[in-house]
Motif scaffolding. Structure first.
Motif, mmCIF file in Angstrom:
data_model
loop_
_atom_site.group_PDB
_atom_site.id
_atom_site.type_symbol
_atom_site.label_atom_id
_atom_site.label_comp_id
_atom_site.label_asym_id
_atom_site.label_seq_id
_atom_site.Cartn_x
_atom_site.Cartn_y
_atom_site.Cartn_z
ATOM 1 N N PHE A 63 0.826 -1.209 0.000
ATOM 2 C CA PHE A 63 0.000 0.000 0.000
ATOM 3 C C PHE A 63 0.858 1.256 0.000
ATOM 4 C CE2 PHE A 63 -3.438 -2.793 0.396
ATOM 5 C CZ PHE A 63 -4.644 -2.092 0.334
ATOM 6 N N GLU A 64 1.978 1.233 0.696
ATOM 7 C CA GLU A 64 2.858 2.403 0.679
ATOM 8 C C GLU A 64 3.478 2.594 -0.705
ATOM 9 O OE1 GLU A 64 5.343 1.866 4.148
ATOM 10 O OE2 GLU A 64 3.900 2.983 5.374
ATOM 11 N N ALA A 65 3.829 1.503 -1.365
ATOM 12 C CA ALA A 65 4.329 1.595 -2.741
ATOM 13 C C ALA A 65 3.217 2.113 -3.654
ATOM 14 C CB ALA A 65 4.832 0.239 -3.222
ATOM 15 N N GLY A 66 1.996 1.645 -3.421
ATOM 16 C CA GLY A 66 0.851 2.100 -4.215
ATOM 17 C C GLY A 66 0.594 3.589 -4.074
ATOM 18 N N LYS A 67 0.854 4.130 -2.885
ATOM 19 C CA LYS A 67 0.642 5.570 -2.658
ATOM 20 C C LYS A 67 1.476 6.418 -3.610
ATOM 21 C CE LYS A 67 0.313 7.549 1.286
ATOM 22 N NZ LYS A 67 -0.577 8.082 2.293
ATOM 23 N N THR A 68 2.645 5.916 -3.967
ATOM 24 C CA THR A 68 3.535 6.710 -4.812
ATOM 25 C C THR A 68 3.434 6.359 -6.296
ATOM 26 O OG1 THR A 68 5.365 5.161 -4.486
ATOM 27 C CG2 THR A 68 5.200 7.016 -2.953
ATOM 28 N N SER A 69 2.792 5.227 -6.622
ATOM 29 C CA SER A 69 2.778 4.831 -8.035
ATOM 30 C C SER A 69 1.390 4.728 -8.656
ATOM 31 C CB SER A 69 3.520 3.501 -8.218
ATOM 32 O OG SER A 69 2.881 2.483 -7.483
ATOM 33 N N VAL A 70 0.366 4.496 -7.858
ATOM 34 C CA VAL A 70 -0.989 4.376 -8.408
ATOM 35 C C VAL A 70 -1.443 5.742 -8.910
ATOM 36 C CG1 VAL A 70 -3.397 3.958 -7.757
ATOM 37 C CG2 VAL A 70 -1.619 2.341 -7.093
#
Length: 194
Positions: free
Chosen positions: A159-166
């Motif tokens: 989810f933290e990776a998703g915050k920056t890439s989604v």
């Protein structure tokens, strides 16, 4: 003089090599389970820290989040059946409730964006469920709680990776809304595993 130097150095070299081989012998006498546990911890820590290098597409994030959510519900249902500790059962019920809700929200978002989500957890998640299914009593409770720590650390990282890439604003809103709940689950599971 050369012979005297060689006589003095030879025992010193012998001691260095002998000490080195003794320490490796001591290492080889370690308890196998301790060695295995240390290796597993090392592998888990590596897995937990690794985040996608090139970021996640919206679809990749949605599919991975759905896979994790489906697994949490399945493991939670298993724990409700098999756990002997009331706190573990309570936590498992929370997993089923919270992850079912998040799964339903994600499913609706994905459907609106023509993203096809998995309908069952991937094989590795099923294997984890099968391994837990073979345990009973306190051994099951402990293994389930520890698995929840590992799973939620991975999900927080996702989810933290998703915050920056989604890119999709609705998926970003879903992430922002869901991430604090997952972090709360992680903290709860850490306490439970002790």
């Amino acid at each position: 003089m050369k012979v005297l130097t060689l006589i003095l150095i030879t025992p010193a070299l012998f001691m260095v090599f002998a000490c080195g081989s003794n320490s490796s012998n001591a290492d080889s006498t370690d308890n196998d389970s301790t060695t295995v546990a240390r290796d597993m911890d090392s592998d888990l820590n590596t897995e937990q820290v690794q985040a996608p290098q090139n970021g996640l597409s919206d679809e990749e994030f949605a599919k991975e989040a759905a896979n994790g959510g489906l697994a949490e519900v399945a493991l939670g249902k298993l724990a409700i059946e098999k756990a002997t500790d009331a706190k573990v059962k309570e936590f498992a019920q929370m997993m089923v409730t919270d992850h079912t809700k998040a799964n339903d929200e994600l499913k609706a978002l994905a459907s609106a964006k023509s993203i096809t989500l998995p309908t069952a957890p991937k094989a590795d998640k099923q294997m984890t469920k099968d391994e837990l299914s073979s345990l009973t009593g306190a051994a099951f409770d402990k293994a389930y709680a520890e698995q929840m720590v590992v799973d939620h650390e991975k999900t927080v990282a996702l989810f933290e990776a998703g915050k920056t890439s989604v890119q999709d604003p609705e998926l970003v809103t879903f992430i922002d809304k869901t991430l604090p709940v997952i972090k709360e689950h992680l903290e709860h599971s850490k306490k439970l595993s002790k």
